[in-house]
Design an enzyme around this catalytic site. Structure first.
Site, PDB file in Angstrom:
ATOM      1  N   ASP A   1      41.534  39.919  27.420  1.00  0.00           N
ATOM      2  CA  ASP A   1      41.567  40.594  28.728  1.00  0.00           C
ATOM      3  C   ASP A   1      42.980  41.076  29.092  1.00  0.00           C
ATOM      4  O   ASP A   1      43.909  40.285  29.142  1.00  0.00           O
ATOM      5  CB  ASP A   1      41.045  39.574  29.761  1.00  0.00           C
ATOM      6  CG  ASP A   1      41.050  40.069  31.204  1.00  0.00           C
ATOM      7  OD1 ASP A   1      41.365  41.244  31.448  1.00  0.00           O
ATOM      8  OD2 ASP A   1      40.727  39.242  32.088  1.00  0.00           O
TER       9      ASP A   1
ATOM     10  N   HIS B   1      41.926  37.274  37.098  1.00  0.00           N
ATOM     11  CA  HIS B   1      42.420  37.579  35.750  1.00  0.00           C
ATOM     12  C   HIS B   1      43.786  36.949  35.530  1.00  0.00           C
ATOM     13  O   HIS B   1      44.620  36.925  36.433  1.00  0.00           O
ATOM     14  CB  HIS B   1      42.535  39.092  35.549  1.00  0.00           C
ATOM     15  CG  HIS B   1      41.230  39.806  35.669  1.00  0.00           C
ATOM     16  ND1 HIS B   1      40.390  40.013  34.603  1.00  0.00           N
ATOM     17  CD2 HIS B   1      40.600  40.337  36.753  1.00  0.00           C
ATOM     18  CE1 HIS B   1      39.306  40.665  35.026  1.00  0.00           C
ATOM     19  NE2 HIS B   1      39.412  40.871  36.324  1.00  0.00           N
TER      20      HIS B   1
HETATM   21 ZN   LIG Z   1      35.634  42.661  34.084  1.00  0.00          ZN
HETATM   22 ZN   LIG Z   2      34.851  39.774  35.708  1.00  0.00          ZN
END
Ligand SMILES: [Zn+2]
Ligand SMILES: [Zn+2]
Length: 563
Positions: free
Chosen positions: A198, A372
């Site tokens: 990510d 995130h």
């Molecule tokens: Zn996402």
């Molecule tokens: Zn997500």
């Protein structure tokens, strides 16, 4: 292992969406005769795409190899990962794997659709391996802004591929298990061929704060509030909602969920034991007004200022149950998705005009923390996994390339090469190493999914073929910003929209409908271009679906000009 043909000894990575664009995540992997697909998300439409609700990945490549597709595996329930599942299943009937909460969210979406064949959804549990042809999937628990998220360790004849999915490393999660660092470390120790990780927050140094970091700001707001409290967050942000419920209990308030997606997501989480709600705390939105103002907490959908969402309507005094009054406090506890800023600030303006105290944007202590991981978490992931090859995923090009740069110092530590790929750019790994393969066809398919948060409409698949077949209708109207009145008669331009009989009359009626929509709106609403465009679209869509066959609906893209 049986003897492998040469083709079996080649692993191909085919990004079909989400690389070099925001949202629409979809990654295919092929080995021999087997293809697996990870996630099927939607792209978040920017402000420039009037009237288009949903954009999904073009599935041409998968359809060309339909016989080899073994499964769709979902990492978590966010729209940019599962929003396109109904569309996907309308094109390809393969088993879908998901964890319990993700499965419930997806089933809820599928219940709204009519699919030719009954979807086959299989439960995925952490550390329980799933065998799919030459792939063996091992789901690993990761923390993020929703619950039940899974990274995937995928064993292939060439080695292990790890796909992190969306993650942050939350060391004190709310209502969630711990991040399974051990599982990543185990794989790292044994050797990992390829890491897909990510890239969302690659621009942020340090660590992303724990979900618990929002508690001090919330606590302060609860402690000082003398009247109604209205919070808005993403509908699947269960840990955020949990904290609001806990604080409401502490401060002797009752809670109402306002908005269809928000209440259903939280009800599902409650049913699964993921959200703790003490008895007697929850009230129906229609009963909010019966409580004294200082006992009201409302959690309202629409943190992005989406026109016609519950919060947007409440901000202009047009929500039946979420009534915001002078002295109430409104908290927007979500980041503003790029492109939505204008709509959010308009909504904040409206709320301030109603006399509410509005908390939004960045402040310390924070009203919102990201789901995130920041740079240090990304490095930690690289160090735990120690991959031979690295492909940054989930981000626009600059984020992917920054993430590759972040990994560069690991070159001496076993990392052979990083590849910055965009959707459609493939990677081939075989005994000689990794290299770029041939590009495949990718693209975007526009779906007109109806009408915002509260009103459910049939999903109409509207790809480019349909667009040229059924045409476009563009209602244009000019509104005086101060009076909220039309400056002249609405105009309707249509291209490629053919009605066999009564076409002229139909356009006339459409014009009247647009005029009626504006006349029936309040001054506040009429001053909000985004909201008016959405209202016009909704009303015209309703009219046209009564007058035309279900399969032939034009795209409606209203244009509201302000003077
Ligand atoms: Zn996402
Ligand atoms: Zn997500």
């Amino acid at each position: 292992m049986e003897d492998l043909t040469l083709a079996d000894q080649q692993l191909e990575l085919i990004p079909l969406g989400g690389l070099g664009e925001f949202g629409m995540n979809m990654m295919a992997m092929r080995c021999g005769d087997d293809i697996i697909v990870i996630d099927a998300g939607i792209l978040f439409p920017g402000q420039d795409l009037h009237g288009v609700d949903v954009i999904v990945p073009d599935l041409s490549w998968l359809l060309d190899h339909a016989d080899n597709v073994r499964a769709l595996i979902l990492t978590h329930g966010h729209e940019d990962h599962v929003g396109a599942v109904p569309y996907f299943l309308s094109q390809l009937n393969v088993p879908v794997y998901a964890t319990e909460f993700t499965e419930a969210l997806v089933r809820r979406r599928l219940d709204e659709q009519t699919l030719d064949e009954k979807p086959e959804i299989r439960r995925m549990s952490y550390r329980e391996k799933i065998s799919l042809g030459c792939f063996t999937i091992d789901p690993i628990h990761v923390t993020h802004s929703t619950l039940n998220c899974a990274a995937l360790a995928i064993d292939t004849p060439l080695g292990v591929v790890i796909h992190t999915a969306d993650f942050k490393i939350d060391q004190t999660p709310v209502g969630d298990e711990l991040f399974d660092l051990h599982a990543f470390a185990e794989y790292g120790k044994k050797g990992v061929l390829l890491l897909l990780s990510d890239s969302t927050n690659v621009d942020r140094p340090g660590f992303t704060p724990s979900e618990r970091a929002v508690r001090p700001a919330f606590e302060d707001i609860f402690a000082r509030a003398k009247r109604g409290l209205f919070f808005s967050c993403f509908s699947s942000a269960i840990p955020r909602v949990q904290q609001l419920i806990d604080l409401s209990v502490e401060y002797n308030r009752k809670v109402a969920f306002v908005g269809r997606s928000l209440s259903s997501a939280n009800e599902l989480a409650h049913k699964q034991g993921l959200l703790r709600i003490p008895d007697g705390i929850l009230v129906r939105p229609q009963d909010l007004h019966k409580l004294e103002p200082h006992r009201r907490t409302a959690i309202v959908s629409g943190s992005q200022g989406e026109p016609l969402s519950s919060m947007a309507r409440a901000s202009v005094g047009k929500h039946k149950h979420a009534v915001i009054e002078e002295g109430d406090k409104v908290v927007l506890s979500a980041r503003v998705i790029p492109g939505n800023d204008k709509a959010v600030y308009r909504m904040v303006d409206h709320l301030c005009q109603r006399g509410a105290e509005v908390f939004y944007g960045q402040q310390t202590p924070p009203l919102h923390v990201s789901g995130h991981g920041a740079q240090e978490e990304m490095k930690l992931m690289l160090n735990l996994v120690r991959p031979r090859f690295f492909v940054p995923v989930h981000g626009e090009y600059r984020q992917l390339s920054s993430h590759a740069r972040l990994a560069a110092p690991l070159r001496d530590q076993g990392l052979e090469e990083s590849f910055v790929l965009q959707s459609g750019e493939t990677l081939i790994i075989d005994e000689y190493g990794a290299r770029r393969g041939e590009d495949v066809e990718v693209g975007r398919v526009f779906i007109d999914a109806g009408t915002g948060d509260e009103i459910i409409d049939d999903m109409v698949i509207r790809d480019r073929r349909n667009l040229s077949e059924f045409g476009v209708i563009v209602p244009i109207v000019t509104i005086d910003r101060r009076t909220g009145k039309m400056v002249n008669e609405p105009e309707i331009i249509s291209r490629g929209f053919v009605v066999s009989e009564g076409g002229e009359e139909m356009i006339d009626t459409a014009r009247e409908i647009v005029a009626a929509t504006i006349q029936s709106s309040s001054k506040e609403e009429a001053a909000d271009v985004g909201m008016m465009e959405e209202k016009i679209r909704t009303d015209l869509r309703r009219f046209l679906s009564r007058r035309t066959s279900r399969s032939s609906r034009p795209l409606i893209t209203p244009v509201v000009l302000e003077v």
